[in-house]
Every structure is written in structure tokens, then in C-alpha cells.
Write an enzyme that holds these catalytic residues in place. Structure first.
Site, PDB file in Angstrom:
ATOM      1  N   ASP A  10       0.877  -1.178   0.000  1.00 23.76           N
ATOM      2  CA  ASP A  10       0.000   0.000   0.000  1.00 23.76           C
ATOM      3  C   ASP A  10       0.913   1.227   0.000  1.00 23.76           C
ATOM      4  OD1 ASP A  10      -2.404   1.574   0.310  1.00 23.76           O
ATOM      5  OD2 ASP A  10      -1.872   1.847   2.399  1.00 23.76           O
ATOM      6  N   SER A  11       0.297   2.400  -0.108  1.00 24.59           N
ATOM      7  CA  SER A  11       1.075   3.638  -0.045  1.00 24.59           C
ATOM      8  C   SER A  11       1.648   3.873   1.348  1.00 24.59           C
ATOM      9  CB  SER A  11       0.168   4.817  -0.408  1.00 24.59           C
ATOM     10  OG  SER A  11      -0.889   4.910   0.538  1.00 24.59           O
ATOM     11  N   CYS A  73      -4.486  -1.606  -1.736  1.00 22.18           N
ATOM     12  CA  CYS A  73      -4.653  -0.174  -1.968  1.00 22.18           C
ATOM     13  C   CYS A  73      -5.642  -0.024  -3.114  1.00 22.18           C
ATOM     14  CB  CYS A  73      -3.296   0.418  -2.353  1.00 22.18           C
ATOM     15  SG  CYS A  73      -3.352   2.146  -2.838  1.00 22.18           S
ATOM     16  N   GLU A 152      -1.849   8.577   8.731  1.00 26.88           N
ATOM     17  CA  GLU A 152      -0.409   8.262   8.758  1.00 26.88           C
ATOM     18  C   GLU A 152       0.270   8.925   9.958  1.00 26.88           C
ATOM     19  OE1 GLU A 152       1.775   6.423   6.818  1.00 26.88           O
ATOM     20  OE2 GLU A 152       0.138   5.587   5.636  1.00 26.88           O
ATOM     21  N   CYS A 184     -10.969   3.155   0.707  1.00 28.02           N
ATOM     22  CA  CYS A 184      -9.524   3.361   0.825  1.00 28.02           C
ATOM     23  C   CYS A 184      -9.095   2.564   2.042  1.00 28.02           C
ATOM     24  CB  CYS A 184      -9.220   4.845   1.006  1.00 28.02           C
ATOM     25  SG  CYS A 184      -7.525   5.188   1.554  1.00 28.02           S
ATOM     26  N   THR A 185      -8.000   1.823   1.894  1.00 27.73           N
ATOM     27  CA  THR A 185      -7.618   0.903   2.972  1.00 27.73           C
ATOM     28  C   THR A 185      -7.120   1.614   4.226  1.00 27.73           C
ATOM     29  OG1 THR A 185      -5.423   0.675   1.954  1.00 27.73           O
ATOM     30  CG2 THR A 185      -7.090  -0.988   1.382  1.00 27.73           C
ATOM     31  N   HIS A 186      -6.831   2.901   4.124  1.00 25.02           N
ATOM     32  CA  HIS A 186      -6.465   3.644   5.338  1.00 25.02           C
ATOM     33  C   HIS A 186      -7.664   3.870   6.259  1.00 25.02           C
ATOM     34  CE1 HIS A 186      -2.679   4.706   3.327  1.00 25.02           C
ATOM     35  NE2 HIS A 186      -2.263   5.215   4.472  1.00 25.02           N
TER      36      HIS A 186
HETATM   37  N1  DGL Z   1      -4.708   3.301   1.000  1.00 23.89           N
HETATM   38  C1  DGL Z   1      -4.799   3.665  -0.357  1.00 23.89           C
HETATM   39  C2  DGL Z   1      -6.127   3.330  -0.988  1.00 23.89           C
HETATM   40  O1  DGL Z   1      -6.720   2.348  -0.599  1.00 23.89           O
HETATM   41  C3  DGL Z   1      -4.153   4.941  -0.807  1.00 23.89           C
HETATM   42  C4  DGL Z   1      -4.294   6.145   0.030  1.00 23.89           C
HETATM   43  C5  DGL Z   1      -3.377   7.222  -0.476  1.00 23.89           C
HETATM   44  O2  DGL Z   1      -2.165   7.024  -0.372  1.00 23.89           O
HETATM   45  O3  DGL Z   1      -3.867   8.238  -0.998  1.00 23.89           O
HETATM   46  O4  DGL Z   1      -6.584   3.969  -1.890  1.00 23.89           O
END
Ligand code: DGL
Length: 264
Positions: A10-11, A73, A152, A184-186
């Protein structure tokens, strides 16, 4: 080979929400996680840039001996999944997509709030999902500017994060949204706060368990499932400063795992 690790990236820390679902469903599997914290966020960068990052990271995971890859991600899946599968046709690659279909099935008011990144919303993959599954419902989209950065930074329940989420969610609630999709996984890191704002009677959908189930099916088909008696060995790598990441990883994974810096 079944004993090899599953590569996951992921990012940044977001993909750990997917790692958690995988560990819960497949406790014998080993994970090699790469979080690209040096280049987070992905959601505001061009699809071409994200495709290149995804190729570089996947190459590292495959050269490290991973038997399969999970693109944990949504943004990278939207930009790069096809390219990754074309580049490594012999490696099973599982991606994410915003849970538009489960959201459309769950809503009673016909209004679904979708929280994702700008990159995901702009993708062809998202347009296709909308056309296929959401023609009868209203999707209220918000690219959640700044939310990934807050997460983050470990600001999971601060006044700033709360205000940011209220600004995103209140207009959706006013328009009768009763179902909310974490695209979004975050965002599962702030799921408790989101649930508090939307209220317990409304549905919040985190696709991570469904992705873990899909991974399990894919590994089974390829005869790559680790034997049940295997002892897992998880390793986490981050490309940027990860001083605060240890606590966030522990929070999401429910235990401490080795973390190391890595520049690709
Ligand atoms: N966690 C990522 C996603 O699911 C990317 C979030 C990001 O870095 O902008 O889209």
C-alpha cells in the site's frame, strides 16, 4: 510454493487493515508487507505514476520470493492491477475495489456514501462499478482530502480528524445516506470515529474481509495455501520515516511484528 510469503503493499499503513483480515482468516500464512510511506499519499498522484510505483514494489515482492501479491490499496488497484497481471501472469494477484456492489445491496434509503481517494474516483474501474451495480442508487462521493495524512500521522481521534470527518459525513447524512463504503484501505483506522459520527443504525462497509476470502479462494485454486500447521512469519517494511508506524501497526494487527526501513 505454499510455504512462501504473500506479498502485500500500500502507499503506507492503510494496507495493514487488509493484512489484519488476512491474518484473521488465514493464520498460517506469512506476510511480507511493504508500505510506501516515503511517497504517501497515492490518491492525489497520476495513474501513470502509481502504475510505475506498483510495478517497482511488485517486482521487489516477487524477487523476494512471494507466492502471491495483494494490492492492498484501492488507488493502486485502480491504476495498476491490469498491468501487474500482464507483467506477472504466473503469479496470483488480488486487488481491492470500493464496495459499491455490497453498498448498493445494503442501502434501504437508496443513498450510499463512498469514501475513497481522488485517484480511485477518477478511474475507469470505478466508473465500471458504478454503471454495473449502482444504476438504481445515489452514490455520494468524497475524496477525503487530508484524511490519509491524518491517519499516517497517527491522528485517529483528534479534534482535527473529527472535524474533517464531520465535514465529509454530515452532508451525506443530510442527504439520507444510510450506508457508507470505506473505499480506501487507510480508512478502517478511523472506522470507530466514522461509526460514532454516522450512528450505530447505519452500515459501514470495510471490504478487507471479502478481499481476504478472495485471496483464500485464489490460493486454493493455485494449490498455494500454507499448510495449517505452518508457523507464520510476518515482516513489515516501510520506505519512509516509520517512527510512529510501530504503534499504528500494533493497533491494527493486534500484536508487534518486526519492522524495517526499505528504499526501493
Ligand atoms: N490506502 C490507499 C487506498 O486504498 C491509498 C491512500 C493514499 O495514499 O492516498 O486507496
Amino acid at each position: 510454493m505454499p510455504s512462501q510469503a504473500i506479498g502485500i503493499f500500500d502507499s503506507g499503513i492503510g494496507g495493514l487493515s487488509v493484512a489484519r483480515a488476512i491474518i484473521e482468516l488465514l493464520p498460517s500464512e506469512s506476510l511480507l508487507y511493504f508500505g510506501d510511506t516515503a511517497r504517501v499519499p497515492y490518491g492525489t498522484k497520476s495513474a501513470e505514476t502509481i502504475r510505475q510505483y506498483s510495478l517497482d514494489i511488485s517486482r521487489f515482492l516477487i524477487e523476494s520470493g512471494c507466492k502471491a501479491i495483494v494490492v492492498a490499496c484501492n488507488t493502486a488497484s485502480a491504476a495498476a492491477l491490469g498491468t501487474l497481471r500482464e507483467t506477472w501472469p504466473d503469479t496470483p494477484i488480488v486487488g481491492m475495489e470500493p464496495a459499491v456492489k455490497p453498498g448498493a445491496n445494503a442501502t434501504r434509503t437508496g443513498v450510499v456514501g463512498v469514501l475513497a481517494t481522488a485517484g480511485t474516483f477518477q478511474s475507469q474501474r470505478y466508473s465500471t462499478l458504478m454503471q454495473r451495480y449502482a444504476s438504481d442508487v445515489t452514490l455520494l462521493e468524497n475524496p477525503c482530502i487530508g484524511l490519509v495524512e491524518q491517519i499516517e500521522a497517527g491522528e485517529l481521534d483528534t479534534a482535527t480528524t473529527r472535524r474533517l470527518l464531520e465535514d465529509i459525513l454530515q452532508p451525506m447524512l443530510q442527504q439520507q445516506a444510510d450506508t457508507f463504503v470505506l473505499g480506501c484501505t487507510h480508512y478502517p483506522f478511523v472506522a470507530p470515529l466514522i461509526q460514532e459520527i454516522i450512528g450505530s443504525g447505519r452500515t459501514l462497509i470495510n471490504p478487507a474481509p471479502a478481499v481476504a476470502r478472495q485471496l483464500s479462494r485464489v490460493l486454493q485454486v493455485h494449490h498455494l495455501l500454507a499448510p495449517p500447521e505452518a508457523i507464520p512469519n510476518h515482516q513489515l517494511f516501510f520506505s519512509g520515516d516509520y517512527s510512529g508506524t510501530e504503534a499504528l501497526a500494533k493497533y491494527m494487527l493486534g500484536g508487534a511484528f518486526p519492522i524495517a526501513p526499505l528504499t526501493l
